[in-house]
Design a protein around this motif. Structure first.
Motif, PDB file in Angstrom:
ATOM      1  N   PRO A 115       0.814  -1.206   0.000  1.00  0.00           N
ATOM      2  CA  PRO A 115       0.000   0.000   0.000  1.00  0.00           C
ATOM      3  C   PRO A 115       0.856   1.269   0.000  1.00  0.00           C
ATOM      4  O   PRO A 115       2.033   1.233   0.389  1.00  0.00           O
ATOM      5  N   ALA A 116       0.263   2.360  -0.399  1.00  0.00           N
ATOM      6  CA  ALA A 116       0.982   3.636  -0.433  1.00  0.00           C
ATOM      7  C   ALA A 116       1.353   4.102   0.975  1.00  0.00           C
ATOM      8  O   ALA A 116       2.411   4.694   1.181  1.00  0.00           O
ATOM      9  N   ASP A 117       0.481   3.859   1.933  1.00  0.00           N
ATOM     10  CA  ASP A 117       0.712   4.323   3.296  1.00  0.00           C
ATOM     11  C   ASP A 117       0.388   3.200   4.270  1.00  0.00           C
ATOM     12  O   ASP A 117      -0.660   3.192   4.904  1.00  0.00           O
ATOM     13  N   GLY A 118       1.273   2.211   4.337  1.00  0.00           N
ATOM     14  CA  GLY A 118       1.012   1.092   5.232  1.00  0.00           C
ATOM     15  C   GLY A 118       2.120   0.059   5.168  1.00  0.00           C
ATOM     16  O   GLY A 118       3.111   0.228   4.461  1.00  0.00           O
ATOM     17  N   ASP A 119       1.919  -1.001   5.893  1.00  0.00           N
ATOM     18  CA  ASP A 119       2.886  -2.091   5.933  1.00  0.00           C
ATOM     19  C   ASP A 119       2.664  -3.049   4.767  1.00  0.00           C
ATOM     20  O   ASP A 119       1.530  -3.261   4.336  1.00  0.00           O
TER      21      ASP A 119
END
Length: 135
Positions: A115-119
């Protein structure tokens, strides 16, 4: 009625030498919900359709985890997924109440989700071969 908590459930994956605990697991998919084949046993003497059942297909089992290439359990599954020839490995799912489900499986998928902003996560798909033994 005894409710079994998911927290504390573990999976060990046999790497060919040692049983390795798979780390970073966030959830497991359904296990043991396999289906049986139907056999049409209707004859000309039947007054309605008649059926019998064949062998149970235990399907696939999904392991959803935070991706960690240094985790020995995940590394073993990735190595088997990337191997030139498939090998069924013993898997042991231990529920938090101590119930154990043992089965053999092939790693058939190991896709990463980035993801763009995640694990980064991974969903290992294990194709169960044979019976699931509950003890």
């Amino acid at each position: 009625m005894a409710i079994v908590d998911a927290q504390g459930t573990t999976l060990t994956y046999f790497d060919g030498t040692t049983a390795q605990t798979v780390g970073g697991v966030q959830s497991f998919g359904t296990i043991g919900s396999g289906t049986r084949t139907e056999r049409d046993r209707t004859t000309l003497a039947s007054t309605a359709k008649e059926f019998g059942f064949g062998l149970k297909d235990n399907g696939t089992f999904t392991v959803n985890a935070l991706y960690d290439s240094a985790d020995v359990g995940q590394a073993a599954m990735i190595a088997d997924h990337n191997a030139a020839s498939a090998v069924a490995r013993e898997c042991v799912l231990t529920l938090s109440d101590g119930e154990i489900r043992t089965f053999d499986a092939y790693v058939i998928e190991a896709p990463l989700e980035i993801p763009a902003d995640g694990d980064i996560t991974v969903s290992y798909s294990l194709r169960i071969t044979g019976a699931i033994v509950i003890s």
